[in-house]
Enzyme design. Structure first.
Site, PDB file in Angstrom:
ATOM      1  N   ASP A 166       0.860  -1.184   0.000  1.00 12.94           N
ATOM      2  CA  ASP A 166       0.000   0.000   0.000  1.00 12.94           C
ATOM      3  C   ASP A 166       0.895   1.233   0.000  1.00 12.94           C
ATOM      4  O   ASP A 166       2.073   1.172   0.383  1.00 12.94           O
ATOM      5  CB  ASP A 166      -0.904   0.020   1.246  1.00 12.94           C
TER       6      ASP A 166
ATOM      7  N   VAL B 200       1.318   2.233  -6.637  1.00 11.28           N
ATOM      8  CA  VAL B 200       1.070   1.520  -7.900  1.00 11.28           C
ATOM      9  C   VAL B 200       1.282   2.394  -9.129  1.00 11.28           C
ATOM     10  O   VAL B 200       1.291   1.886 -10.255  1.00 11.28           O
ATOM     11  CB  VAL B 200      -0.353   0.898  -7.947  1.00 11.28           C
TER      12      VAL B 200
ATOM     13  N   ASN C 292      -5.624  -3.947  -6.857  1.00 13.86           N
ATOM     14  CA  ASN C 292      -6.822  -3.517  -6.128  1.00 13.86           C
ATOM     15  C   ASN C 292      -6.828  -2.038  -5.740  1.00 13.86           C
ATOM     16  O   ASN C 292      -7.897  -1.456  -5.523  1.00 13.86           O
ATOM     17  CB  ASN C 292      -6.935  -4.409  -4.875  1.00 13.86           C
TER      18      ASN C 292
ATOM     19  N   TYR D  79     -13.933   8.114 -12.203  1.00 15.15           N
ATOM     20  CA  TYR D  79     -14.004   6.783 -11.581  1.00 15.15           C
ATOM     21  C   TYR D  79     -14.601   5.780 -12.569  1.00 15.15           C
ATOM     22  O   TYR D  79     -14.064   4.699 -12.790  1.00 15.15           O
ATOM     23  CB  TYR D  79     -14.842   6.877 -10.305  1.00 15.15           C
TER      24      TYR D  79
ATOM     25  N   LYS E 254     -12.861   2.433 -14.201  1.00 15.07           N
ATOM     26  CA  LYS E 254     -13.370   1.092 -13.918  1.00 15.07           C
ATOM     27  C   LYS E 254     -13.852   0.379 -15.189  1.00 15.07           C
ATOM     28  O   LYS E 254     -13.705  -0.838 -15.309  1.00 15.07           O
ATOM     29  CB  LYS E 254     -14.473   1.164 -12.855  1.00 15.07           C
TER      30      LYS E 254
HETATM   31  N1  LIG Z   1     -15.934  -0.250  -1.175  1.00 16.27           N
HETATM   32  C1  LIG Z   1     -16.723  -0.450  -2.209  1.00 16.27           C
HETATM   33  O1  LIG Z   1     -17.940  -0.589  -2.064  1.00 16.27           O
HETATM   34  C2  LIG Z   1     -16.147  -0.535  -3.591  1.00 16.27           C
HETATM   35  C3  LIG Z   1     -17.050  -0.634  -4.654  1.00 16.27           C
HETATM   36  C4  LIG Z   1     -16.539  -0.758  -5.932  1.00 16.27           C
HETATM   37  C5  LIG Z   1     -15.175  -0.806  -6.142  1.00 16.27           C
HETATM   38  N2  LIG Z   1     -14.314  -0.682  -5.098  1.00 16.27           N
HETATM   39  C6  LIG Z   1     -12.874  -0.735  -5.401  1.00 16.27           C
HETATM   40  O2  LIG Z   1     -12.207  -1.533  -4.451  1.00 16.27           O
HETATM   41  C7  LIG Z   1     -10.831  -1.140  -4.374  1.00 16.27           C
HETATM   42  C8  LIG Z   1     -10.443  -0.990  -2.919  1.00 16.27           C
HETATM   43  O3  LIG Z   1     -11.187   0.089  -2.359  1.00 16.27           O
HETATM   44  P1  LIG Z   1     -11.749   0.081  -0.868  1.00 16.27           P
HETATM   45  O4  LIG Z   1     -13.208   0.265  -0.940  1.00 16.27           O
HETATM   46  O5  LIG Z   1     -11.185  -1.053  -0.135  1.00 16.27           O
HETATM   47  O6  LIG Z   1     -11.163   1.470  -0.349  1.00 16.27           O
HETATM   48  P2  LIG Z   1     -10.042   1.794   0.735  1.00 16.27           P
HETATM   49  O7  LIG Z   1      -9.884   3.270   0.682  1.00 16.27           O
HETATM   50  O8  LIG Z   1     -10.358   1.153   2.030  1.00 16.27           O
HETATM   51  O9  LIG Z   1      -8.740   1.070   0.144  1.00 16.27           O
HETATM   52  C9  LIG Z   1      -8.020   1.565  -0.951  1.00 16.27           C
HETATM   53  C10 LIG Z   1      -6.539   1.409  -0.636  1.00 16.27           C
HETATM   54  O10 LIG Z   1      -5.789   1.800  -1.790  1.00 16.27           O
HETATM   55  C11 LIG Z   1      -4.651   2.501  -1.332  1.00 16.27           C
HETATM   56  N3  LIG Z   1      -4.089   3.335  -2.382  1.00 16.27           N
HETATM   57  C12 LIG Z   1      -4.578   4.489  -2.893  1.00 16.27           C
HETATM   58  N4  LIG Z   1      -3.748   4.978  -3.824  1.00 16.27           N
HETATM   59  C13 LIG Z   1      -2.716   4.111  -3.908  1.00 16.27           C
HETATM   60  C14 LIG Z   1      -1.529   4.053  -4.692  1.00 16.27           C
HETATM   61  N5  LIG Z   1      -1.214   5.024  -5.567  1.00 16.27           N
HETATM   62  N6  LIG Z   1      -0.700   2.994  -4.536  1.00 16.27           N
HETATM   63  C15 LIG Z   1      -0.987   2.027  -3.636  1.00 16.27           C
HETATM   64  N7  LIG Z   1      -2.056   2.037  -2.841  1.00 16.27           N
HETATM   65  C16 LIG Z   1      -2.923   3.062  -2.987  1.00 16.27           C
HETATM   66  C17 LIG Z   1      -5.154   3.313  -0.143  1.00 16.27           C
HETATM   67  O11 LIG Z   1      -4.087   3.734   0.709  1.00 16.27           O
HETATM   68  C18 LIG Z   1      -6.098   2.329   0.517  1.00 16.27           C
HETATM   69  O12 LIG Z   1      -5.444   1.557   1.525  1.00 16.27           O
HETATM   70  C19 LIG Z   1     -10.725   0.148  -5.183  1.00 16.27           C
HETATM   71  O13 LIG Z   1     -10.171  -0.135  -6.442  1.00 16.27           O
HETATM   72  C20 LIG Z   1     -12.165   0.598  -5.324  1.00 16.27           C
HETATM   73  O14 LIG Z   1     -12.380   1.378  -6.457  1.00 16.27           O
HETATM   74  C21 LIG Z   1     -14.780  -0.541  -3.818  1.00 16.27           C
END
Ligand SMILES: NC(=O)c1ccc[n+]([C@@H]2O[C@H](COP(=O)([O-])OP(=O)(O)OC[C@H]3O[C@@H](n4cnc5c(N)ncnc54)[C@H](O)[C@@H]3O)[C@@H](O)[C@H]2O)c1
Length: 298
Positions: free
Chosen positions: A32, A60, A86, A151, A155
């Site tokens: 992360d 990333v 992710n 976004y 996606k």
């Molecule tokens: N939570 C939901 O309902 C939901 C729905 C659809 C898609 N998603 C997708 O799931 C994935 C995870 O999201 P989440 O909901 O767990 O959110 P979250 O904010 O809890 O986790 C995202 C993580 O990505 C890390 N991050 C951000 N930029 C980064 C970078 N440049 N390099 C490395 N790490 C980085 C953040 O520090 C964080 O720990 C994302 O791709 C998000 O778009 C989540």
């Protein structure tokens, strides 16, 4: 020992994937941009076992760093079984109020960041003749939403990248899966547009509301708002069954089919949502401006 790498694993869905993997005995590299959070997750998971986890700082958007992390695991264990691309952020707002920085960030983290992970892991997996790549997309990867331009764009690209690779990868014994979460209880909304200058007061207000009341999500059942670890276990099972697309919670499949049967419906609903948002915009902006600076920038 089987190995996996998860990006964006310091919290939320990535943490859920890492948990499910360690429960199945994997070695997991928990990566992360938030190094402290990644270390906490890795320590907790290693204590629980039976697998183990280590943390690594990884942005990333840096292709060399992504390649180094991926090769590091392969060199150490002689194999890379699963790569979870992710990491992501919630970026949006009315397009006329966004800046190039909003688009840049979404593209860098959620398209390029996924592509770098695919590039590094896929070549290793082709050489070894097995492996799986799991890319986190979203329901926003197949349904267009008003005010989610950057976004949505990212996606849709992740779904396209994943499905395009899936066919050719299967010829090498490699499985490729797109995960489309609908509603998983994480802090992603609390960080909406974080660090990005621009107007979009709705998004700032939404993030502030989530920081204040997001904990209430714990009271909702998993079939509505899924716990990240429950999500991680379900996704891992689906990946092991070589599913092309995983939609969770399950009600998202209705939206998937609706989008296929009536593709013009979402823009019509989006038009209505935009009209509604416009009508309440002034009062949201006023409330947003009344919030103390400390809450706005938390
Ligand atoms: N939570 C939901 O309902 C939901 C729905 C659809 C898609 N998603 C997708 O799931 C994935 C995870 O999201 P989440 O909901 O767990 O959110 P979250 O904010 O809890 O986790 C995202 C993580 O990505 C890390 N991050 C951000 N930029 C980064 C970078 N440049 N390099 C490395 N790490 C980085 C953040 O520090 C964080 O720990 C994302 O791709 C998000 O778009 C989540």
């Amino acid at each position: 020992m089987k190995t996996a790498i998860v990006t964006g694993a310091a919290s939320g869905i990535g943490m859920g994937y890492a948990t499910a993997l360690v429960e199945q005995g994997y070695f997991v590299l928990v990566t992360d941009i938030n190094e402290i959070g990644a270390k906490q997750v890795a320590e907790r998971l290693t204590l629980r076992g039976p697998g183990k986890a280590e943390a690594a700082l990884l942005d990333v958007t840096d292709p060399n760093a992504v390649a180094a992390a991926v090769h590091g695991v392969k060199d150490r264990f002689g194999r890379l079984d699963l790569m979870f691309n992710n990491a992501g952020l919630f970026i949006g707002g009315p397009v006329e109020e966004l800046t190039v920085a909003h688009w840049r960030k979404a593209i860098d983290v959620m398209i390029a960041g996924v592509a770098y992970g695919v590039d590094a892991a896929y070549k290793i997996m082709v050489d070894q003749g097995f492996g799986g790549i799991v890319n986190t997309a979203s329901m926003a990867g197949f349904t267009p939403f008003s005010y989610l331009g950057p976004y949505n764009t990212a996606k849709f690209a992740v779904v396209g990248m994943t499905l395009s690779l899936r066919g050719e990868a299967s010829a090498h014994g490699i499985h490729v899966t797109a995960v489309c979460p609908i509603a998983v209880h994480t802090d992603i909304v609390a960080g909406a547009n974080a660090g990005l200058d621009g107007n979009a007061p709705e998004f700032g207000y939404l993030a502030a509301l989530y920081r204040r009341f997001g904990y209430l999500g714990h009271y909702l059942p998993d079939f509505i708002l899924q716990d990240p670890v429950v999500h991680g276990r379900k996704v891992l099972r689906a990946v092991q069954r070589n599913r092309a697309i995983v939609i969770q919670p399950g009600y998202g499949r209705v939206l998937w089919w609706l989008g296929r049967i009536a593709p013009t419906l979402a823009p019509v609903v989006g038009h209505g949502a935009a009209r509604l948002a416009d009508s309440i915009r002034a009062s949201i902006t006023e409330r947003w401006e009344q919030l103390p600076e400390s809450v706005r920038n938390a």
